[in-house]
Design a protein around this motif. Structure first.
Motif, PDB file in Angstrom:
ATOM      1  N   MET A   1       0.858  -1.180   0.000  1.00 12.09           N
ATOM      2  CA  MET A   1       0.000   0.000   0.000  1.00 12.09           C
ATOM      3  C   MET A   1       0.895   1.231   0.000  1.00 12.09           C
ATOM      4  O   MET A   1       1.978   1.211   0.581  1.00 12.09           O
ATOM      5  CB  MET A   1      -0.904   0.005   1.229  1.00 12.09           C
ATOM      6  N   THR A   2       0.432   2.289  -0.631  1.00 12.06           N
ATOM      7  CA  THR A   2       1.171   3.546  -0.666  1.00 12.06           C
ATOM      8  C   THR A   2       0.393   4.590   0.116  1.00 12.06           C
ATOM      9  O   THR A   2      -0.828   4.691   0.002  1.00 12.06           O
ATOM     10  CB  THR A   2       1.346   4.027  -2.124  1.00 12.06           C
ATOM     11  N   LEU A   3       1.119   5.368   0.911  1.00 12.42           N
ATOM     12  CA  LEU A   3       0.505   6.396   1.737  1.00 12.42           C
ATOM     13  C   LEU A   3       1.185   7.719   1.424  1.00 12.42           C
ATOM     14  O   LEU A   3       2.408   7.812   1.455  1.00 12.42           O
ATOM     15  CB  LEU A   3       0.693   6.038   3.221  1.00 12.42           C
TER      16      LEU A   3
ATOM     17  N   HIS B   1       6.578  16.838   7.276  1.00 13.11           N
ATOM     18  CA  HIS B   1       6.539  16.956   8.738  1.00 13.11           C
ATOM     19  C   HIS B   1       5.975  15.681   9.365  1.00 13.11           C
ATOM     20  O   HIS B   1       6.555  15.133  10.314  1.00 13.11           O
ATOM     21  CB  HIS B   1       5.698  18.171   9.142  1.00 13.11           C
ATOM     22  N   ASP B   2       4.839  15.196   8.858  1.00  9.86           N
ATOM     23  CA  ASP B   2       4.241  13.962   9.375  1.00  9.86           C
ATOM     24  C   ASP B   2       5.158  12.769   9.135  1.00  9.86           C
ATOM     25  O   ASP B   2       5.262  11.880   9.982  1.00  9.86           O
ATOM     26  CB  ASP B   2       2.875  13.719   8.737  1.00  9.86           C
TER      27      ASP B   2
ATOM     28  N   ILE C   1       6.458  10.279  12.065  1.00  9.87           N
ATOM     29  CA  ILE C   1       6.197   8.838  12.003  1.00  9.87           C
ATOM     30  C   ILE C   1       7.502   8.054  12.065  1.00  9.87           C
ATOM     31  O   ILE C   1       7.613   7.060  12.804  1.00  9.87           O
ATOM     32  CB  ILE C   1       5.392   8.494  10.733  1.00  9.87           C
ATOM     33  N   LYS C   2       8.498   8.471  11.311  1.00  9.01           N
ATOM     34  CA  LYS C   2       9.800   7.781  11.322  1.00  9.01           C
ATOM     35  C   LYS C   2      10.413   7.791  12.717  1.00  9.01           C
ATOM     36  O   LYS C   2      10.923   6.764  13.190  1.00  9.01           O
ATOM     37  CB  LYS C   2      10.761   8.429  10.331  1.00  9.01           C
ATOM     38  N   LYS C   3      10.378   8.930  13.385  1.00  9.38           N
ATOM     39  CA  LYS C   3      10.954   9.035  14.729  1.00  9.38           C
ATOM     40  C   LYS C   3      10.193   8.167  15.717  1.00  9.38           C
ATOM     41  O   LYS C   3      10.786   7.484  16.551  1.00  9.38           O
ATOM     42  CB  LYS C   3      10.981  10.490  15.190  1.00  9.38           C
ATOM     43  N   PHE C   4       8.868   8.191  15.645  1.00  7.18           N
ATOM     44  CA  PHE C   4       8.055   7.382  16.546  1.00  7.18           C
ATOM     45  C   PHE C   4       8.370   5.906  16.359  1.00  7.18           C
ATOM     46  O   PHE C   4       8.578   5.172  17.336  1.00  7.18           O
ATOM     47  CB  PHE C   4       6.566   7.639  16.313  1.00  7.18           C
TER      48      PHE C   4
END
Length: 71
Positions: free
Chosen positions: A4-6, A11-12, A16-19
């Protein structure tokens, strides 16, 4: 397995990467858990609303439950 592609803004994406990194998850694992969790939450809420709608007010003490279960 499906892909799936999102599309999200930069910024988001960083958030997301950091979380995911903090929680030692791949982005795929984090996304999968978050999406399935949302589905489960909605199902649980639906079940709760149905239970509340059909609640007749009967309550049992822990002792009554233990006796019924033979504990």
């Amino acid at each position: 397995m499906a892909t799936m592609t999102l599309r999200i803004d930069d910024h988001d994406s960083e958030l997301i990467k950091k979380f995911a990194q903090i929680h030692n998850l791949s982005i795929s694992d984090f996304a999968r858990q978050a999406m399935l969790g949302k589905i489960e939450d909605e199902y649980d809420l639906k079940e709760l609303r149905e239970a509340i709608a059909t609640d007749d007010g009967t309550r049992f003490s822990m002792d009554e439950v233990h006796d019924e279960l033979g504990l």
